[in-house]
Design a protein around this motif. Structure first.
Motif, mmCIF file in Angstrom:
data_model
loop_
_atom_site.group_PDB
_atom_site.id
_atom_site.type_symbol
_atom_site.label_atom_id
_atom_site.label_comp_id
_atom_site.label_asym_id
_atom_site.label_seq_id
_atom_site.Cartn_x
_atom_site.Cartn_y
_atom_site.Cartn_z
ATOM 1 N N GLY A 198 10.942 2.616 -12.457
ATOM 2 C CA GLY A 198 9.679 2.427 -11.750
ATOM 3 C C GLY A 198 9.534 3.415 -10.606
ATOM 4 O O GLY A 198 8.441 3.948 -10.369
ATOM 5 N N ALA A 199 10.637 3.669 -9.900
ATOM 6 C CA ALA A 199 10.596 4.593 -8.758
ATOM 7 C C ALA A 199 10.159 5.987 -9.187
ATOM 8 O O ALA A 199 9.340 6.641 -8.532
ATOM 9 C CB ALA A 199 11.969 4.645 -8.092
ATOM 10 N N GLU A 200 10.701 6.421 -10.324
ATOM 11 C CA GLU A 200 10.350 7.737 -10.877
ATOM 12 C C GLU A 200 8.853 7.781 -11.243
ATOM 13 O O GLU A 200 8.158 8.769 -10.988
ATOM 14 C CB GLU A 200 11.198 7.932 -12.139
ATOM 15 N N ALA A 201 8.383 6.692 -11.825
ATOM 16 C CA ALA A 201 6.973 6.630 -12.223
ATOM 17 C C ALA A 201 6.063 6.677 -10.991
ATOM 18 O O ALA A 201 5.073 7.413 -10.968
ATOM 19 C CB ALA A 201 6.715 5.355 -13.031
ATOM 20 N N ILE A 202 6.426 5.920 -9.972
ATOM 21 C CA ILE A 202 5.602 5.895 -8.754
ATOM 22 C C ILE A 202 5.591 7.272 -8.093
ATOM 23 O O ILE A 202 4.559 7.750 -7.623
ATOM 24 C CB ILE A 202 6.108 4.790 -7.790
ATOM 25 N N GLU A 203 6.744 7.924 -8.106
ATOM 26 C CA GLU A 203 6.812 9.265 -7.529
ATOM 27 C C GLU A 203 5.853 10.212 -8.261
ATOM 28 O O GLU A 203 5.106 10.979 -7.634
ATOM 29 C CB GLU A 203 8.252 9.784 -7.641
ATOM 30 N N ARG A 204 5.846 10.130 -9.572
ATOM 31 C CA ARG A 204 4.954 11.001 -10.355
ATOM 32 C C ARG A 204 3.490 10.670 -10.081
ATOM 33 O O ARG A 204 2.649 11.569 -9.950
ATOM 34 C CB ARG A 204 5.263 10.848 -11.849
ATOM 35 N N LEU A 205 3.177 9.379 -9.994
ATOM 36 C CA LEU A 205 1.786 8.960 -9.766
ATOM 37 C C LEU A 205 1.304 9.319 -8.360
ATOM 38 O O LEU A 205 0.114 9.209 -8.066
ATOM 39 C CB LEU A 205 1.645 7.445 -10.011
ATOM 40 N N ARG A 206 2.233 9.737 -7.490
ATOM 41 C CA ARG A 206 1.862 10.150 -6.129
ATOM 42 C C ARG A 206 2.066 11.647 -5.918
ATOM 43 O O ARG A 206 1.898 12.139 -4.808
ATOM 44 C CB ARG A 206 2.698 9.363 -5.111
ATOM 45 N N ASP A 207 2.431 12.350 -6.982
ATOM 46 C CA ASP A 207 2.692 13.790 -6.891
ATOM 47 C C ASP A 207 1.385 14.554 -7.105
ATOM 48 O O ASP A 207 0.787 14.459 -8.177
ATOM 49 C CB ASP A 207 3.724 14.168 -7.966
ATOM 50 N N PRO A 208 0.925 15.296 -6.105
ATOM 51 C CA PRO A 208 -0.360 16.002 -6.251
ATOM 52 C C PRO A 208 -0.379 16.964 -7.442
ATOM 53 O O PRO A 208 -1.427 17.191 -8.047
ATOM 54 C CB PRO A 208 -0.534 16.760 -4.932
ATOM 55 N N ASP A 209 0.769 17.508 -7.820
ATOM 56 C CA ASP A 209 0.809 18.445 -8.953
ATOM 57 C C ASP A 209 0.634 17.735 -10.301
ATOM 58 O O ASP A 209 0.207 18.341 -11.278
ATOM 59 C CB ASP A 209 2.136 19.217 -8.967
ATOM 60 N N TRP A 262 0.856 -1.196 0.000
ATOM 61 C CA TRP A 262 0.000 0.000 0.000
ATOM 62 C C TRP A 262 0.890 1.244 0.000
ATOM 63 O O TRP A 262 1.705 1.430 0.900
ATOM 64 C CB TRP A 262 -0.937 -0.050 1.200
ATOM 65 N N HIS A 263 0.722 2.061 -1.037
ATOM 66 C CA HIS A 263 1.617 3.188 -1.264
ATOM 67 C C HIS A 263 0.742 4.327 -1.784
ATOM 68 O O HIS A 263 0.725 4.616 -2.984
ATOM 69 C CB HIS A 263 2.638 2.751 -2.321
ATOM 70 N N PRO A 264 -0.059 4.948 -0.914
ATOM 71 C CA PRO A 264 -1.183 5.767 -1.367
ATOM 72 C C PRO A 264 -0.809 7.016 -2.172
ATOM 73 O O PRO A 264 0.184 7.676 -1.909
ATOM 74 C CB PRO A 264 -1.886 6.162 -0.067
ATOM 75 N N SER A 265 -1.638 7.291 -3.154
ATOM 76 C CA SER A 265 -1.538 8.508 -3.950
ATOM 77 C C SER A 265 -2.709 9.415 -3.579
ATOM 78 O O SER A 265 -3.818 8.918 -3.357
ATOM 79 C CB SER A 265 -1.619 8.167 -5.442
ATOM 80 N N PRO A 266 -2.485 10.744 -3.560
ATOM 81 C CA PRO A 266 -3.604 11.664 -3.300
ATOM 82 C C PRO A 266 -4.441 11.925 -4.555
ATOM 83 O O PRO A 266 -5.446 12.635 -4.492
ATOM 84 C CB PRO A 266 -2.885 12.945 -2.853
ATOM 85 N N ASN A 267 -4.022 11.342 -5.685
ATOM 86 C CA ASN A 267 -4.662 11.679 -6.961
ATOM 87 C C ASN A 267 -5.836 10.756 -7.275
ATOM 88 O O ASN A 267 -5.732 9.812 -8.053
ATOM 89 C CB ASN A 267 -3.625 11.635 -8.080
ATOM 90 N N PHE A 268 -6.975 11.034 -6.669
ATOM 91 C CA PHE A 268 -8.182 10.253 -6.920
ATOM 92 C C PHE A 268 -9.376 11.084 -6.491
ATOM 93 O O PHE A 268 -9.233 12.103 -5.815
ATOM 94 C CB PHE A 268 -8.151 8.923 -6.151
ATOM 95 N N ASP A 269 -10.551 10.642 -6.898
ATOM 96 C CA ASP A 269 -11.777 11.226 -6.363
ATOM 97 C C ASP A 269 -12.846 10.136 -6.309
ATOM 98 O O ASP A 269 -12.554 8.971 -6.565
ATOM 99 C CB ASP A 269 -12.206 12.482 -7.142
ATOM 100 N N GLU A 270 -14.071 10.550 -5.998
ATOM 101 C CA GLU A 270 -15.157 9.580 -5.827
ATOM 102 C C GLU A 270 -15.609 9.049 -7.179
ATOM 103 O O GLU A 270 -15.653 9.794 -8.163
ATOM 104 C CB GLU A 270 -16.364 10.258 -5.164
#
Ligand SMILES: [Zn+2]
Length: 252
Positions: free
Chosen positions: A38-49, A10-18
């Motif tokens: 992969g690390a770079e990709a995960i970082e981007r997928l968890r970046d609120p911007d 579990w590695h939560p991203s803030p980028n979601f909605d209902e």
């Protein structure tokens, strides 16, 4: 249950909605990350911007990361369409498969990664009303913008494990198939466009083999005839299109 599923990280991203409560989850979209690591990709997928995400990321070593809960809407599809619906994020689960992609050195998906993707995908379709024809690539829902997960992804193996569609052999209804290519016009082109449209792709049925049809044929080939991706509707490509259409008509 496979080890990969038991050990999801579990590695939560803030980028979601209902999700809308009245929209069932009936699609599974596969992607590649298209970044150097992969690390770079995960970082981007968890970046609120960045405002992008996926429900899962599968690393090349087979580790599975969960970034967004399945009941929430992740932001992975962008402008896209399948079977007349443009609301793809709202109705889908998205899996990002780590691979540098065509831009940064597209390479084979390691077996341990493929096994993890297969186990995860099987686990997902078992828990949601996702028909086989709705297990597709990002390139299928956005053929003119996207190439992922690309022609090296083993859709045949995925289907062998019960996820998605794969057919070979001639369809019964189409007797004579003439190859079609760019600038061709007429009813055979229109029939082909109609078949692709009924199957799920978004394209005009204008009887003209232009860049738009060529792009959709490339997307189709990346998924269902990966040995040659050239945008030419040769005999085999058309045979597979019509055979798949028969298969989905049979299943519905
Ligand atoms: Zn993608």
């Amino acid at each position: 249950m496979s080890k990969a599923i038991e050990n999801i990280i579990w590695h939560p991203s803030p980028n979601f909605d209902e999700r809308d409560t009245d929209t069932p989850v009936d699609m599974l979209i596969l992607h590649y990350t298209g970044m150097k690591t992969g690390a770079e990709a995960i970082e981007r997928l968890r970046d609120p911007d960045a405002k992008v995400s996926a429900h899962y990321v599968v690393e090349e070593d087979g580790r599975i990361f969960a970034l967004v809960k399945e009941e929430m809407r992740a932001w992975h599809a962008g402008v896209s369409s399948w079977r007349g619906s443009q609301n793809i994020n709202a109705r889908s689960i998205g899996i990002e498969i780590v691979n540098p992609g065509h831009e940064f050195g597209y390479r084979a998906f390691p077996k341990v990664q493929m096994d993890a993707v297969t186990a995860l995908a099987a686990h997902i379709v078992a828990r949601h009303p996702i028909p086989a024809r709705n297990v597709v690539g990002h390139s299928d829902v956005a053929p003119h913008r996207k190439e992922d997960p690309g022609e090296l992804f083993d859709w045949q193996e995925l289907a062998r494990c019960g996820v998605g569609l794969w057919v070979r052999g001639k369809s019964s209804s189409h007797h004579k198939i003439a190859p079609l290519a760019s600038n061709d016009k007429g009813s055979a082109v229109s029939d082909l466009q109609g078949a692709l449209k009924e199957f799920g792709y978004d394209l005009p049925q204008d009887g003209h083999y232009g860049a738009e049809l060529a792009g959709v044929i490339c997307a189709f080939q990346r998924h269902w005839r990966p040995s040659k991706v050239d945008g030419v509707a040769d005999e085999q490509t058309q045979e597979i299109i019509y055979a798949l259409l028969e298969e989905v008509r049979r299943l519905t």
